[in-house]
Design an enzyme around this catalytic site. Structure first.
Site, PDB file in Angstrom:
ATOM      1  N   ARG A  24       0.836  -1.217   0.000  1.00  0.00           N
ATOM      2  CA  ARG A  24       0.000   0.000   0.000  1.00  0.00           C
ATOM      3  C   ARG A  24       0.867   1.262   0.000  1.00  0.00           C
ATOM      4  O   ARG A  24       1.001   1.931  -1.023  1.00  0.00           O
ATOM      5  CB  ARG A  24      -0.960  -0.040   1.213  1.00  0.00           C
ATOM      6  CG  ARG A  24      -2.067   1.007   1.185  1.00  0.00           C
ATOM      7  CD  ARG A  24      -1.644   2.383   1.626  1.00  0.00           C
ATOM      8  NE  ARG A  24      -1.091   2.407   2.982  1.00  0.00           N
ATOM      9  CZ  ARG A  24      -0.522   3.485   3.519  1.00  0.00           C
ATOM     10  NH1 ARG A  24      -0.428   4.617   2.835  1.00  0.00           N
ATOM     11  NH2 ARG A  24       0.001   3.448   4.736  1.00  0.00           N
ATOM     12  N   ASP A  25       1.516   1.549   1.120  1.00  0.00           N
ATOM     13  CA  ASP A  25       2.356   2.753   1.197  1.00  0.00           C
ATOM     14  C   ASP A  25       3.496   2.645   0.191  1.00  0.00           C
ATOM     15  O   ASP A  25       3.895   3.631  -0.430  1.00  0.00           O
ATOM     16  CB  ASP A  25       2.913   2.888   2.626  1.00  0.00           C
ATOM     17  CG  ASP A  25       3.167   4.327   3.034  1.00  0.00           C
ATOM     18  OD1 ASP A  25       3.122   5.198   2.163  1.00  0.00           O
ATOM     19  OD2 ASP A  25       3.411   4.578   4.221  1.00  0.00           O
ATOM     20  N   HIS A 218       5.320   4.331  12.683  1.00  0.00           N
ATOM     21  CA  HIS A 218       5.365   4.304  11.218  1.00  0.00           C
ATOM     22  C   HIS A 218       6.380   5.362  10.777  1.00  0.00           C
ATOM     23  O   HIS A 218       6.045   6.538  10.629  1.00  0.00           O
ATOM     24  CB  HIS A 218       3.947   4.631  10.717  1.00  0.00           C
ATOM     25  CG  HIS A 218       3.762   4.671   9.244  1.00  0.00           C
ATOM     26  ND1 HIS A 218       3.135   3.671   8.536  1.00  0.00           N
ATOM     27  CD2 HIS A 218       4.055   5.615   8.323  1.00  0.00           C
ATOM     28  CE1 HIS A 218       3.066   3.993   7.263  1.00  0.00           C
ATOM     29  NE2 HIS A 218       3.621   5.178   7.101  1.00  0.00           N
ATOM     30  N   CYS A 251       4.412   9.073   0.413  1.00  0.00           N
ATOM     31  CA  CYS A 251       3.033   9.544   0.274  1.00  0.00           C
ATOM     32  C   CYS A 251       2.959  10.584  -0.838  1.00  0.00           C
ATOM     33  O   CYS A 251       3.683  11.578  -0.815  1.00  0.00           O
ATOM     34  CB  CYS A 251       2.539  10.154   1.583  1.00  0.00           C
ATOM     35  SG  CYS A 251       0.892  10.861   1.432  1.00  0.00           S
ATOM     36  N   ASN A 260       9.295   3.971   3.476  1.00  0.00           N
ATOM     37  CA  ASN A 260       9.266   3.607   4.896  1.00  0.00           C
ATOM     38  C   ASN A 260      10.570   2.924   5.293  1.00  0.00           C
ATOM     39  O   ASN A 260      11.362   2.536   4.445  1.00  0.00           O
ATOM     40  CB  ASN A 260       8.140   2.598   5.154  1.00  0.00           C
ATOM     41  CG  ASN A 260       6.786   3.160   4.875  1.00  0.00           C
ATOM     42  OD1 ASN A 260       6.377   3.228   3.733  1.00  0.00           O
ATOM     43  ND2 ASN A 260       6.084   3.567   5.909  1.00  0.00           N
TER      44      ASN A 260
END
Ligand code: HMG
Ligand code: MG
Length: 309
Positions: A24-25, A218, A251, A260
Site C-alpha cells: 500500500r504505502d 510508522h 506519500c 518507509n
C-alpha cells in the site's frame, strides 16, 4: 554473513508484530501502474515470507491515487487469507468502506493528520471535517465486527507547517482514537523525527492515558532516522512496527516523503537483538529483489543490497 550475531539488550520486547505496508504505502506513489497480478503475487510472497500483518491496498479516490484504483480487483484475486483480519485496507470515507466490505475486507484503517495543512492536502478536508468523515466509517466498521486502525500523519514535523507541537499531536491522536479505533499508528510521514522526540511523544500520550499497547509506529526513512526511531519506540514499550519490504514507498500528498523503514533492515536489527518476528529474511529479500525487477530499479534497503548479491 547471512545473519547478525545475537546479543540481546534488557528492556526490549521478546517479540514484535511487523505491520507490512509495502503493497500500500510502498506502491501508492509509483508512477508506472503495476499490474494487479503482480500486486497479488507480491502480497502472497510477503505472507509466505512470514509477515503476519500485511496491509494490501486503499479504497480511495482513483483520481487521487491512480496506482491503487484496482483495489477491488486485487482483493478479488486474493484468497480468504489475503482478505482476512490481518490484511487491512485504507478507507477514508463511507464510499470506500462500502467497496471494501463488498470485497470481504475484515480490517480497515482510517488515516488522519496532526496538522491542518496535511488534512487538506491529503483528504481535501479540514481537520474537523476529516474526523467527521471518519466517524461513520469507524462506527459502521465496528458494527460489522471489523478491526479498525487509525493512522496519524505528521506527528514529527510537517513540510508546510514546520514543527508540530507535541500537545497538538496528542490532541489529534485522541480525536482519532475516540472514534473507536483499536490501534493508532504514529506516522513520521516525512521522516524528520529523531529519537528524543519519539520518547517525548510516547511519554505525552502515556500521560494522557494512551499507552504503548494500543500504538504502532510508522517511520519514513527520508533522513536515515527510521531504524533508530523504531528502536527508541521499542525501548519505550511499543511492539507494533510498520515497515515496507525493500523500503518502497512514500506519500504522494506529502512533499519530500520517501520510503518507509525497510522491513529487511528492521528484521536484521531485531534478529541481532534476539527479538522474534517470524520472518524468513532470505525469502523476504528474494521478494524485494523480484519486486525491484518489476519496478525497474534497485531496492534502497541496505540489507537487501548486502544479501542480494
Ligand atoms: P474529494 O475530491 O473531496 O471527494 O476527495 P468527494 O467526496 O468530493 O468525491 C469526488 C469524487 O470522488 C466522487 O466521484 C466520488 O464518488 C469519488 P463523482 O461522483 O464525481 O464521479 N470518491 C471515491 N471514489 C472511490 N473511492 C472512494 C471515493 N471517495 C470519493 N473512497 C477523498 C476526498 C478523501 C476521497 C480523497 O481526498 C482521497 O481519496 N484521498 C486519499 C489520499 C491518499 O490515499 N493518500 C495516501 C494515503 S495516506 C498516507 O500515505 C500516510 C500514511 O502512510 C501514514 C504516514 O506516513 O504518515 C497512512
Ligand atoms: Mg506512510
Amino acid at each position: 554473513m547471512r545473519r547478525p550475531q545475537r546479543e540481546a539488550l534488557p528492556d526490549m520486547p521478546g517479540r514484535i508484530t511487523i505491520y507490512e505496508v509495502g503493497a500500500r504505502d510502498g506502491l501508492q506513489n509509483e508512477k508506472t501502474l503495476v499490474p494487479v497480478e503482480v500486486k497479488a503475487e507480491f502480497i502472497r510472497r510477503l505472507v509466505a515470507a512470514g509477515l503476519d500483518t500485511v496491509e494490501t491496498t486503499s479504497f480511495v479516490s482513483p483520481e487521487w491515487v491512480p496506482q491503487l484504483a484496482d483495489s477491488a480487483a486485487l482483493l478479488g484475486l486474493l484468497d480468504e487469507v489475503g482478505r482476512g483480519r490481518n490484511r487491512p485496507v485504507l478507507v477514508p470515507n463511507e464510499r470506500g468502506l462500502d467497496e471494501a466490505l463488498a470485497q470481504g475486507a475484515q480490517a480497515i484503517a482510517v488515516f488522519g493528520s496532526a496538522t491542518e495543512t496535511f488534512a487538506r492536502k491529503n483528504l481535501n478536508r479540514s481537520l474537523e471535517e476529516s474526523v467527521a468523515m471518519f466517524a461513520p466509517v469507524v462506527q459502521r466498521a465496528r458494527d460489522e465486527g471489523l478491526w479498525v486502525r487509525g493512522y496519524l500523519s505528521m506527528c514529527f514535523g510537517d513540510p508546510w507547517e514546520g514543527d508540530v507541537p507535541i500537545s497538538q499531536v496528542v490532541d489529534a491522536a485522541f480525536r482519532i482514537m475516540d472514534l473507536g479505533c483499536d490501534q493508532l499508528s504514529l506516522g513520521d510521514t516525512i521522516g524528520t523525527g529523531t529519537t528524543g522526540h519519539v520518547h517525548r511523544l510516547l511519554d505525552a500520550l502515556d500521560a494522557r492515558g494512551l499507552g504503548t499497547d494500543r500504538l504502532g509506529v510508522h517511520f519514513h526513512d527520508t533522513y536515515g532516522q527510521a531504524l533508530a526511531n523504531t528502536l527508541a519506540a521499542l525501548a519505550h514499550g511499543v511492539t507494533v512496527v510498520d515497515s515496507s519490504a525493500g523500503g518502497l514507498g512514500g506519500c504522494p500528498y506529502a512533499m519530500s516523503a520517501t520510503g518507509n523503514l525497510a522491513t529487511e533492515d528492521l528484521v536484521w536489527a531485531l534478529d541481532g537483538l534476539g527479538i522474534e518476528t517470524g520472518v524468513d529474511l532470505e525469502a523476504l529479500v528474494q521478494t524485494s529483489v523480484w519486486m525491484a525487477g518489476n519496478l525497474g530499479r534497485p531496492s534502497p534497503s541496505r540489507v537487501v543490497k548486502a544479501l542480494a548479491g
